[in-house]
Design an enzyme around this catalytic site. Sequence first.
Site, PDB file in Angstrom:
ATOM      1  N   ARG A 173       0.419  -1.044  -0.217  1.00 59.12           N
ATOM      2  CA  ARG A 173      -0.010  -0.322  -0.305  1.00 59.12           C
ATOM      3  C   ARG A 173       0.620   1.380   0.095  1.00 59.12           C
ATOM      4  NH1 ARG A 173      -2.554  -3.718  -0.644  1.00 59.12           N
ATOM      5  NH2 ARG A 173      -4.701  -4.220  -0.306  1.00 59.12           N
ATOM      6  N   SER A 220     -11.152  -0.366   3.455  1.00 63.61           N
ATOM      7  CA  SER A 220      -9.935  -0.964   4.601  1.00 63.61           C
ATOM      8  C   SER A 220      -9.201   0.388   5.625  1.00 63.61           C
ATOM      9  CB  SER A 220      -8.978  -1.499   4.133  1.00 63.61           C
ATOM     10  OG  SER A 220      -9.098  -3.028   4.438  1.00 63.61           O
ATOM     11  N   GLU A 291      -4.524   3.326   6.910  1.00 64.22           N
ATOM     12  CA  GLU A 291      -4.441   2.865   5.497  1.00 64.22           C
ATOM     13  C   GLU A 291      -4.729   4.385   4.547  1.00 64.22           C
ATOM     14  OE1 GLU A 291      -5.665  -0.812   3.652  1.00 64.22           O
ATOM     15  OE2 GLU A 291      -5.843   0.056   1.725  1.00 64.22           O
TER      16      GLU A 291
HETATM   17  C1  LIG Z   1     -15.783  -0.172  -1.045  1.00 69.50           C
HETATM   18  C2  LIG Z   1     -14.532   0.232  -0.874  1.00 69.50           C
HETATM   19  C3  LIG Z   1     -13.459  -0.985  -1.473  1.00 69.50           C
HETATM   20  C4  LIG Z   1     -12.189  -0.459  -1.422  1.00 69.50           C
HETATM   21  N1  LIG Z   1     -11.518  -1.957  -1.617  1.00 69.50           N
HETATM   22  C5  LIG Z   1      -9.782  -1.478  -1.601  1.00 69.50           C
HETATM   23  C6  LIG Z   1      -9.499  -2.741  -2.019  1.00 69.50           C
HETATM   24  O1  LIG Z   1     -10.088  -3.933  -2.006  1.00 69.50           O
HETATM   25  N2  LIG Z   1      -7.729  -2.662  -2.170  1.00 69.50           N
HETATM   26  C7  LIG Z   1      -7.243  -1.043  -1.840  1.00 69.50           C
HETATM   27  O2  LIG Z   1      -5.932  -0.976  -1.715  1.00 69.50           O
HETATM   28  N3  LIG Z   1      -8.305  -0.449  -1.479  1.00 69.50           N
HETATM   29  C8  LIG Z   1      -9.193  -0.255  -1.438  1.00 69.50           C
HETATM   30  N4  LIG Z   1     -10.094   0.499  -2.044  1.00 69.50           N
HETATM   31  C9  LIG Z   1      -9.580   1.853  -0.734  1.00 69.50           C
HETATM   32  C10 LIG Z   1      -9.493   3.157  -2.355  1.00 69.50           C
HETATM   33  O3  LIG Z   1     -10.514   2.775  -3.419  1.00 69.50           O
HETATM   34  C11 LIG Z   1      -7.568   2.863  -3.029  1.00 69.50           C
HETATM   35  O4  LIG Z   1      -6.918   3.204  -2.044  1.00 69.50           O
HETATM   36  C12 LIG Z   1      -7.683   3.083  -4.141  1.00 69.50           C
HETATM   37  O5  LIG Z   1      -6.932   3.467  -4.985  1.00 69.50           O
HETATM   38  C13 LIG Z   1      -7.813   5.324  -3.954  1.00 69.50           C
HETATM   39  O6  LIG Z   1      -7.947   5.656  -5.495  1.00 69.50           O
HETATM   40  P1  LIG Z   1      -8.882   7.277  -5.345  1.00 69.50           P
HETATM   41  O7  LIG Z   1      -8.023   7.824  -7.382  1.00 69.50           O
HETATM   42  O8  LIG Z   1     -10.195   7.249  -4.991  1.00 69.50           O
HETATM   43  O9  LIG Z   1      -7.719   7.645  -4.654  1.00 69.50           O
HETATM   44  P2  LIG Z   1      -8.082   9.171  -3.775  1.00 69.50           P
HETATM   45  O10 LIG Z   1      -8.813   8.498  -2.676  1.00 69.50           O
HETATM   46  O11 LIG Z   1      -8.727  10.005  -4.600  1.00 69.50           O
HETATM   47  O12 LIG Z   1      -7.123   9.570  -2.863  1.00 69.50           O
HETATM   48  C14 LIG Z   1      -5.735   8.807  -2.663  1.00 69.50           C
HETATM   49  C15 LIG Z   1      -4.626   8.978  -2.216  1.00 69.50           C
HETATM   50  O13 LIG Z   1      -4.107   9.076  -3.782  1.00 69.50           O
HETATM   51  C16 LIG Z   1      -3.603  10.624  -3.647  1.00 69.50           C
HETATM   52  N5  LIG Z   1      -3.844  10.340  -5.217  1.00 69.50           N
HETATM   53  C17 LIG Z   1      -4.999  10.492  -5.915  1.00 69.50           C
HETATM   54  N6  LIG Z   1      -4.845  10.355  -7.546  1.00 69.50           N
HETATM   55  C18 LIG Z   1      -3.391  11.022  -7.355  1.00 69.50           C
HETATM   56  C19 LIG Z   1      -2.366  11.178  -8.456  1.00 69.50           C
HETATM   57  N7  LIG Z   1      -2.689  10.912  -9.871  1.00 69.50           N
HETATM   58  N8  LIG Z   1      -0.951  11.847  -8.590  1.00 69.50           N
HETATM   59  C20 LIG Z   1      -0.414  11.905  -6.984  1.00 69.50           C
HETATM   60  N9  LIG Z   1      -1.572  11.143  -6.438  1.00 69.50           N
HETATM   61  C21 LIG Z   1      -2.790  10.560  -6.120  1.00 69.50           C
HETATM   62  C22 LIG Z   1      -4.685  11.911  -2.991  1.00 69.50           C
HETATM   63  O14 LIG Z   1      -3.815  12.627  -3.240  1.00 69.50           O
HETATM   64  C23 LIG Z   1      -4.570  11.108  -2.191  1.00 69.50           C
HETATM   65  O15 LIG Z   1      -2.909  11.261  -1.322  1.00 69.50           O
HETATM   66  C24 LIG Z   1     -11.007   0.469  -1.174  1.00 69.50           C
HETATM   67  C25 LIG Z   1     -12.299   1.844  -1.123  1.00 69.50           C
HETATM   68  C26 LIG Z   1     -13.537   1.709  -0.515  1.00 69.50           C
HETATM   69  C27 LIG Z   1     -14.476   2.783  -0.874  1.00 69.50           C
END
Ligand SMILES: Cc1cc2nc3c(=O)[nH]c(=O)nc-3n(C[C@H](O)[C@H](O)[C@H](O)COP(=O)(O)OP(=O)(O)OC[C@H]3O[C@@H](n4cnc5c(N)ncnc54)[C@H](O)[C@@H]3O)c2cc1C
Length: 298
Positions: A173, A220, A291
């Site tokens: 992660r 998580s 996380e």
């Molecule tokens: C129902 C549910 C299930 C999930 N299951 C999983 C799972 O199985 N495994 C898992 O690992 N995660 C899971 N997640 C967490 C999440 O979906 C992941 O971490 C996902 O990759 C985050 O992507 P996001 O675009 O929403 O990022 P955001 O939440 O928008 O951002 C997360 C972080 O990344 C940074 N960021 C975003 N975009 C960029 C970019 N282009 N460049 C640089 N930094 C950036 C942001 O500043 C922030 O620090 C889950 C979440 C939910 C709600």
Amino acid sequence: MKDVIKLLTSNNVPFKTNMPATLISSFRGGGVTSVIAYPESVDALSECLSAAVETGSPYMPLGNGTNVLVRDGGFKGIMISLVGFRSISIQGDLLVCGAGTGLRNVAEAAEAAGLSGLEELTGIPGTLGGATRMNAGAFGRELADLIDGVTVFDVATRSVRKFARSEIPFSYRSCGGAFDAAIVTGVALRLRPGTAIKEKSDFYRDKRRSLQPAAPSLGSVFLKPSDNMSAGYYIEKSGLKGARVGGAEISEKHANFIVNRGGGTASDYLALMSLAQTVVDGKYGIKLKPEIDIVGEE
Ligand SMILES: Cc1cc2nc3c(=O)[nH]c(=O)nc-3n(C[C@H](O)[C@H](O)[C@H](O)COP(=O)(O)OP(=O)(O)OC[C@H]3O[C@@H](n4cnc5c(N)ncnc54)[C@H](O)[C@@H]3O)c2cc1C
């Protein structure tokens, strides 16, 4: 924020002001973000960063907000949404995608092209950029396993640069800080021709649905404390499933999820995090680490 608004307006970068976390964070609760900008090109992205730097405003990139909790005092700065960077191009077994492309769309494109590798990650609700930054993973697969290279906008030099996979110190992660001063704009994934991709994706999507609550959450809450034990195991063994503060609840279905039962605030969420950390530490001597990304003011 007036100066930021002036600069974004004069450079024709789309933006919105005073965005509530109900519209930004998938927890659907938390504080207000002063400005959220929606650049659709590298030039516009550069203008967003100039606006932030010139006015001394905090900034952060944003994908789908599925891992971001905005404290109730709000984020008094600029969130730079990457959702305008959406594209998918298939070159043999290489999938080259814009950072704002939803993981779901990337997985669907791979499936349609008969390319295997993303099946376990199907159903993670983030963008490819967010998933790269977090090294998202599930069921034994991490995005880092598939990444061939990452294109970023480097904040210090205000220029585009490419990272080869070998230059990024991915771990569980984490991207090892590789993108602390860079915004991911594109990601190339190296997949491989495969069979029964749809069946495998459906299997993992169904498994996810059976294990995870449907109510709004950030996935998580805590990292795994060790290779073979999950945070959820210790929280459940501590009897905390169903614990509630305000509108937030430790899920009955999955103890490492905090869900919004309606009107949950970031403070409610943080109070439950703190409860879980205190109780698990007291019972097992294990220090749970978040996380999720917690931003903004109290
Ligand atoms: C129902 C549910 C299930 C999930 N299951 C999983 C799972 O199985 N495994 C898992 O690992 N995660 C899971 N997640 C967490 C999440 O979906 C992941 O971490 C996902 O990759 C985050 O992507 P996001 O675009 O929403 O990022 P955001 O939440 O928008 O951002 C997360 C972080 O990344 C940074 N960021 C975003 N975009 C960029 C970019 N282009 N460049 C640089 N930094 C950036 C942001 O500043 C922030 O620090 C889950 C979440 C939910 C709600």
